[in-house]
Scaffold this active site. Structure first.
Site, mmCIF file in Angstrom:
data_model
loop_
_atom_site.group_PDB
_atom_site.id
_atom_site.type_symbol
_atom_site.label_atom_id
_atom_site.label_comp_id
_atom_site.label_asym_id
_atom_site.label_seq_id
_atom_site.Cartn_x
_atom_site.Cartn_y
_atom_site.Cartn_z
ATOM 1 N N CYS A 1 -14.490 7.072 -6.903
ATOM 2 C CA CYS A 1 -13.695 7.775 -6.227
ATOM 3 C C CYS A 1 -12.452 8.263 -6.804
ATOM 4 C CB CYS A 1 -13.430 7.175 -4.804
ATOM 5 S SG CYS A 1 -14.747 6.511 -3.820
ATOM 6 N N TYR B 1 -9.739 9.239 -5.510
ATOM 7 C CA TYR B 1 -8.454 8.688 -4.875
ATOM 8 C C TYR B 1 -8.313 7.139 -5.027
ATOM 9 C CZ TYR B 1 -11.758 8.608 -1.023
ATOM 10 O OH TYR B 1 -12.623 8.217 0.016
ATOM 11 N N ARG C 1 -15.705 11.751 -3.585
ATOM 12 C CA ARG C 1 -16.363 10.264 -3.730
ATOM 13 C C ARG C 1 -17.364 10.626 -4.482
ATOM 14 N NH1 ARG C 1 -14.862 6.206 -0.126
ATOM 15 N NH2 ARG C 1 -16.511 5.222 -0.707
ATOM 16 N N ASP D 1 -2.767 -5.332 -0.642
ATOM 17 C CA ASP D 1 -3.699 -4.881 -1.700
ATOM 18 C C ASP D 1 -3.020 -3.647 -2.352
ATOM 19 O OD1 ASP D 1 -4.368 -3.555 0.748
ATOM 20 O OD2 ASP D 1 -6.372 -3.316 -0.060
ATOM 21 N N CYS E 1 15.999 6.790 9.934
ATOM 22 C CA CYS E 1 15.059 6.267 10.780
ATOM 23 C C CYS E 1 15.500 5.414 12.040
ATOM 24 C CB CYS E 1 14.125 4.970 9.911
ATOM 25 S SG CYS E 1 13.282 5.796 8.655
ATOM 26 N N CYS F 1 15.800 7.833 14.936
ATOM 27 C CA CYS F 1 14.622 8.547 15.361
ATOM 28 C C CYS F 1 13.900 8.134 16.552
ATOM 29 C CB CYS F 1 13.401 8.430 14.200
ATOM 30 S SG CYS F 1 12.007 9.047 14.297
ATOM 31 N N CYS G 1 6.538 3.823 14.454
ATOM 32 C CA CYS G 1 6.398 4.196 13.065
ATOM 33 C C CYS G 1 6.741 2.999 12.069
ATOM 34 C CB CYS G 1 7.074 5.615 12.534
ATOM 35 S SG CYS G 1 7.010 5.991 10.720
#
Length: 371
Positions: A19, A21, A133, A272, A312, A315, A321
């Site tokens: 893939c 990406y 992909r 990860d 932030c 916000c 978020c």
């Protein structure tokens, strides 16, 4: 002991797909390791040590790369170890994320028998799925994954779909949503593709912030029109957050100390997206979970989640978020507190949908309905 789950990479970044990406295939840490396969010693040790901790449930999430490259016997041993080391009444869950290329009747039978929850990586109809992909050798990735879905359905294996939202998805949220339902998926996960090169240049498959927001708005409208009969993981998490309950997805938390990544050789990391020498916490063959949980590296990584951009704090959507995923805060200067590159999109989405989400959350609370 703090509750945590395991994200296990038994075949590391090895994969039978290529893939465009994929952020994990370019992992430099084990590039020169010739045989990236988890040994039974590492497997047994991580299961035994995990089952000795006190958890409300023990969650093993098997990912890659492609985790099915380990072969069926590996997972049979994993289940045997779980049974051997489990205390009476232990609740054990196994999830496995796969591209599906190796799924056959033997795999399907095992997954059904052992109640594995399968995540199928599929990005939408053929044109979209095959855009980024690629299978080395030229096979049609879309046809192989659809074949896997049908195999799983024939054996009544529980599965959900994970869709990586790229530049190819622009304006196609409704089409993708309906496609997932048509193939029999009623549990959807949509994650944005955010990949930049070392110079900070956006890669072609990356979705821009504004387009991410518009995609989510279109997805929300399709979901509402469809009677909210599908579980969309992000939407479920928003509703849970509005009910002051744990969201269930790490990007919405204020701290990134939520799970551990276990590499093929037993190395342990906090996420990860951040597998590197700098974030190496230890090795399961040498360290106890208490050592890893109390690691300064782990705590410092977790705290960075709340070091968001100063804007932030002002916000109205911060609760939902939490500055977004650390990976999305692209910065040339590590000392700077950057906004997420998806910030504009999140604001577009929440401005459009938050009032409706609040109504849904209030209804769920008033009726004690289950998400």
């Amino acid at each position: 002991m703090k509750q945590f789950s395991l994200l296990i990479k038994p075949a590391s970044s090895d994969c039978n797909s290529d893939c465009f990406y994929c952020f994990y295939k370019s992992l430099p840490l084990y590039r020169d390791t010739p045989h990236r396969r988890m040994s039974l010693q590492v497997l047994e040790t991580l299961v035994e040590k995990y089952m000795k901790t006190h958890q409300s449930q023990y969650i093993f999430s098997w990912q890659g790369g492609e985790p099915l490259l380990m072969g069926l016997d590996f997972y049979k041993k994993a289940v045997d170890f779980q049974k051997r080391f489990a205390s009476q009444g232990s609740v054990i869950g196994n999830g496995l994320q796969t591209n599906g290329y190796l799924v056959d009747e033997e795999w399907s039978g095992f997954l059904a028998e052992t109640n594995f929850l399968i995540g199928i990586s599929i990005d939408g109809p053929e044109e979209i799925h095959n855009r980024f992909r690629i299978i080395p050798g030229g096979e049609n990735a879309f046809k192989k994954v659809l074949k896997a879905v049908k195999k799983l359905q024939n054996f009544d294996v529980a599965f959900n779909t994970l869709t990586v939202i790229t530049s190819a998805h622009k304006g196609k949220a409704g089409e993708v949503y309906r496609f997932m339902i048509d193939i029999g998926s009623f549990y959807h996960q949509y994650i944005p593709c955010v990949e930049y090169d070392k110079k900070g240049k956006r890669l072609p498959w990356t979705i821009e912030g504004k387009e991410w927001g518009l995609f989510l708005c279109q997805l929300f409208n399709a979901w509402i029109k469809d009677g909210k009969r599908v579980s969309v993981r992000l939407f479920d998490s928003i509703i849970l957050t509005l009910m002051n309950r744990p969201a269930g997805i790490c990007q919405m938390g204020n701290n990134c100390c939520q799970y551990f990544v276990i590499e093929h050789n037993g190395d342990v990391f906090p996420c990860d997206f951040f597998v590197s020498d700098k974030t190496l916490l230890g090795n399961i063959l040498k360290n106890e979970w208490s050592d890893l949980l109390n690691s300064g590296t782990y705590r410092n990584f977790g705290i960075k989640k709340s070091l968001w951009h100063p804007d932030c704090d002002r916000c109205e959507f911060l609760k939902l978020c939490a500055g977004d995923c650390q990976k999305h805060r692209i910065s040339k200067n590590p000392s700077q507190r950057e906004k997420s590159v998806l910030c504009e999109g999140w604001k577009i989405f929440y401005k459009e949908t938050l009032s409706e989400f609040k109504k849904i959350a209030n209804y769920v609370k008033s009726t004690s309905a289950e998400l």
